[in-house]
Design a protein around this motif. Structure first.
Motif, short mmCIF file in Angstrom:
data_model
loop_
_atom_site.label_atom_id
_atom_site.label_comp_id
_atom_site.label_asym_id
_atom_site.label_seq_id
_atom_site.Cartn_x
_atom_site.Cartn_y
_atom_site.Cartn_z
N GLU A 187 -9.08 4.39 -5.12
CA GLU A 187 -8.06 3.66 -4.43
C GLU A 187 -7.60 2.49 -5.58
O GLU A 187 -8.32 2.55 -6.32
N ARG A 233 0.83 -0.97 0.31
CA ARG A 233 -0.46 -0.27 0.43
C ARG A 233 0.94 1.38 0.07
O ARG A 233 1.95 1.76 0.77
N ILE A 249 -1.35 -1.10 -4.64
CA ILE A 249 -2.54 -0.45 -4.60
C ILE A 249 -2.25 1.28 -3.34
O ILE A 249 -1.54 1.49 -2.76
N GLU A 291 -3.35 4.56 -2.32
CA GLU A 291 -4.57 4.72 -1.56
C GLU A 291 -5.03 6.60 -1.91
O GLU A 291 -3.63 7.53 -2.23
#
Length: 232
Positions: free
Chosen positions: A201, A7, A31, A33
């Motif tokens: 996302e 992330r 991912i 964010e």
């Protein structure tokens, strides 16, 4: 597989450094964010990390495709725009040059279902014998008009190209071929992980290293993803 999920935050992600990361660390699921829900920002970001391919299916953009439930004459316009479970697959498996990366920005997630499913090809191959791996490397299957193997070897390891829906749509498979694909699907599902993308996302994966899919969701869902296929 969960350890492969990395992330990052949009504001602290440098596109050039991320491009190197995606090129050199192709075994990770990224991912990003807090990514803005803006086509221009999304497209500019992808242009900085790779070269998008044209979709020509969006009147507002040549490279961004909106993945939502869409019907024409009471029929879904494509499998991607249905609400059905989408088995693990490679995007653009029937193109001569398959793009090696994929970005999907979640604008609106489904209330129930619509989870992302992902599996890394090396995790799958480790479950097969040397003879079975050789078969995956040598046996060619018909992807619309192109014959190619499911598995290929490159200087960065194994690459995968798989879409059973396409393979069964354009060729009559034998019982032994179907049995092998059934086993392959079982291992894919055994090694896959599921997770739900939230709004803003951005999911980015290597399309040549991961197979992806989604779980079923309601036909009345407002689920919306923006997809760009590109080459690192």
């Amino acid at each position: 597989m969960e350890e492969k999920l990395i992330r990052l935050n949009y504001k602290s992600t440098d596109p050039l450094q991320f491009a190197l990361l995606l090129k050199d660390s192709a075994d990770e699921i990224y991912i990003i964010e807090s990514f803005p829900s803006d086509d221009r920002i999304l497209e500019n970001f992808i242009w900085e990390i790779g070269r998008p391919i044209e979709e020509n299916r969006n009147p507002h953009s040549d490279i961004t495709f909106e993945v939502s439930v869409t019907k024409k004459d009471k029929l879904f316009t494509s499998y991607a725009t249905s609400n059905y479970h989408f088995p693990l697959h490679t995007d653009c498996s029937d193109l001569i040059a398959v793009p090696n990366a994929l970005a999907m920005l979640c604008v609106t997630p489904a209330t129930n279902g619509g989870d992302s499913i992902l599996v890394y090809i090396d995790d799958v191959i480790s479950q097969f014998s040397a003879e079975e791996v050789a078969f995956l490397l040598e046996k060619k299957w018909l992807f619309r008009k192109i014959w190619r193997p499911i598995l290929s070897k490159t200087n960065t390891g194994y690459s995968v190209c798989y879409n059973r829906i396409t393979m069964e749509s354009y060729a009559k498979l034998t019982s032994s071929e179907l049995a092998f694909l059934n086993k392959f699907d079982e291992v894919l599902n055994l090694k896959a992980i599921n997770f739900k993308l939230k709004s803003n996302e951005l999911l980015i994966i290597r399309n040549d290293k991961f197979l992806h899919g989604r779980t079923e969701f309601s036909e009345n869902s407002d689920r919306l993803l923006r997809r760009i296929r590109f080459n690192v």
